[in-house]
Design a protein around this motif. Structure first.
Motif, PDB file in Angstrom:
ATOM      1  N   ASN A  83       0.849  -1.198   0.000  1.00 45.23           N
ATOM      2  CA  ASN A  83       0.000   0.000   0.000  1.00 45.23           C
ATOM      3  C   ASN A  83       0.883   1.245   0.000  1.00 45.23           C
ATOM      4  O   ASN A  83       1.942   1.271   0.642  1.00 45.23           O
ATOM      5  CB  ASN A  83      -0.909   0.010   1.224  1.00 45.23           C
ATOM      6  N   LEU A  84       0.432   2.275  -0.688  1.00 40.55           N
ATOM      7  CA  LEU A  84       1.267   3.462  -0.814  1.00 40.55           C
ATOM      8  C   LEU A  84       0.411   4.702  -0.977  1.00 40.55           C
ATOM      9  O   LEU A  84      -0.770   4.615  -1.288  1.00 40.55           O
ATOM     10  CB  LEU A  84       2.202   3.292  -2.019  1.00 40.55           C
ATOM     11  N   TYR A  85       1.027   5.840  -0.720  1.00 42.20           N
ATOM     12  CA  TYR A  85       0.395   7.100  -1.088  1.00 42.20           C
ATOM     13  C   TYR A  85       1.460   8.172  -1.271  1.00 42.20           C
ATOM     14  O   TYR A  85       2.622   7.995  -0.883  1.00 42.20           O
ATOM     15  CB  TYR A  85      -0.710   7.521  -0.118  1.00 42.20           C
ATOM     16  N   TYR A  86       1.024   9.268  -1.890  1.00 39.88           N
ATOM     17  CA  TYR A  86       1.921  10.329  -2.310  1.00 39.88           C
ATOM     18  C   TYR A  86       1.446  11.681  -1.788  1.00 39.88           C
ATOM     19  O   TYR A  86       0.260  11.885  -1.543  1.00 39.88           O
ATOM     20  CB  TYR A  86       1.966  10.406  -3.842  1.00 39.88           C
ATOM     21  N   SER A  87       2.385  12.600  -1.722  1.00 43.72           N
ATOM     22  CA  SER A  87       2.004  13.983  -1.502  1.00 43.72           C
ATOM     23  C   SER A  87       1.335  14.514  -2.766  1.00 43.72           C
ATOM     24  O   SER A  87       1.478  13.940  -3.853  1.00 43.72           O
ATOM     25  CB  SER A  87       3.241  14.826  -1.187  1.00 43.72           C
ATOM     26  N   ASP A  88       0.633  15.590  -2.640  1.00 43.43           N
ATOM     27  CA  ASP A  88      -0.016  16.182  -3.815  1.00 43.43           C
ATOM     28  C   ASP A  88       1.013  16.581  -4.860  1.00 43.43           C
ATOM     29  O   ASP A  88       0.770  16.458  -6.069  1.00 43.43           O
ATOM     30  CB  ASP A  88      -0.843  17.399  -3.397  1.00 43.43           C
ATOM     31  N   SER A  89       2.166  17.049  -4.425  1.00 41.09           N
ATOM     32  CA  SER A  89       3.183  17.498  -5.379  1.00 41.09           C
ATOM     33  C   SER A  89       3.815  16.341  -6.137  1.00 41.09           C
ATOM     34  O   SER A  89       4.335  16.523  -7.242  1.00 41.09           O
ATOM     35  CB  SER A  89       4.253  18.310  -4.665  1.00 41.09           C
TER      36      SER A  89
ATOM     37  N   LYS B 195       2.166  13.280  -6.676  1.00 37.37           N
ATOM     38  CA  LYS B 195       1.151  12.461  -7.335  1.00 37.37           C
ATOM     39  C   LYS B 195       1.140  12.695  -8.843  1.00 37.37           C
ATOM     40  O   LYS B 195       1.155  13.828  -9.306  1.00 37.37           O
ATOM     41  CB  LYS B 195      -0.214  12.813  -6.744  1.00 37.37           C
ATOM     42  N   GLY B 196       1.176  11.595  -9.591  1.00 36.25           N
ATOM     43  CA  GLY B 196       1.143  11.693 -11.040  1.00 36.25           C
ATOM     44  C   GLY B 196       2.504  11.841 -11.693  1.00 36.25           C
ATOM     45  O   GLY B 196       2.639  11.667 -12.906  1.00 36.25           O
ATOM     46  N   ARG B 197       3.532  12.155 -10.912  1.00 38.06           N
ATOM     47  CA  ARG B 197       4.881  12.311 -11.470  1.00 38.06           C
ATOM     48  C   ARG B 197       5.865  11.320 -10.877  1.00 38.06           C
ATOM     49  O   ARG B 197       6.817  10.908 -11.539  1.00 38.06           O
ATOM     50  CB  ARG B 197       5.385  13.731 -11.215  1.00 38.06           C
ATOM     51  N   PHE B 198       5.664  10.965  -9.615  1.00 32.28           N
ATOM     52  CA  PHE B 198       6.578  10.065  -8.916  1.00 32.28           C
ATOM     53  C   PHE B 198       5.915   8.717  -8.701  1.00 32.28           C
ATOM     54  O   PHE B 198       4.696   8.633  -8.517  1.00 32.28           O
ATOM     55  CB  PHE B 198       6.983  10.641  -7.564  1.00 32.28           C
TER      56      PHE B 198
END
Length: 124
Positions: A56-62, A64-67
């Motif tokens: 399971n994972l998640y990203y910061s808004d900055s 998301k979509g690039r990393f």
């Protein structure tokens, strides 16, 4: 547990870099591995996190979509693939290890140990 981050460097805006975090431990089971970054004069900032067992994972808004964060259990590594880099991504990137609750993993205070950091410089 020892962590070692690598893969930083100089890249032009729009380019890509791949960071790796080697986890030296008998088992990373039960941990989460997070990526944070710190620019000069700023606080350490959450980028992404992945649970070792579940993936399971998640990203910061900055980010998301690039990393993209991933883990390789056989190699005991966590990778951060960074694409479409921007000048504002320039920072020292750190990987850290945590046993914290899922909802707290964006908080650097929940991390038990850190790698030495690797510098990412994005030029315009």
């Amino acid at each position: 547990v020892q962590l070692q981050a690598s893969g930083g460097g100089l890249v032009q805006a729009g380019g890509s870099l791949r960071l790796s975090c080697a986890v030296s431990a008998r088992s990373a089971s039960g941990y989460a591995i997070g990526w944070f970054r710190q620019a000069p004069g700023k606080e350490r900032e959450f980028v992404a996190v992945i649970r070792w067992n579940s993936g399971n994972l998640y990203y910061s808004d900055s980010a998301k979509g690039r990393f993209t964060v991933s883990r390789d259990k056989a190699e005991n590594t966590v990778t951060l693939q960074m694409d479409s880099l921007k000048t504002e991504d320039t920072a020292v990137y750190y990987c850290g290890i945590s046993r914290g609750a899922w909802s707290t993993l964006h908080d650097s205070r929940m991390y038990l140990d850190w790698g030495q950091g690797t510098l990412v410089t994005v030029s315009s």
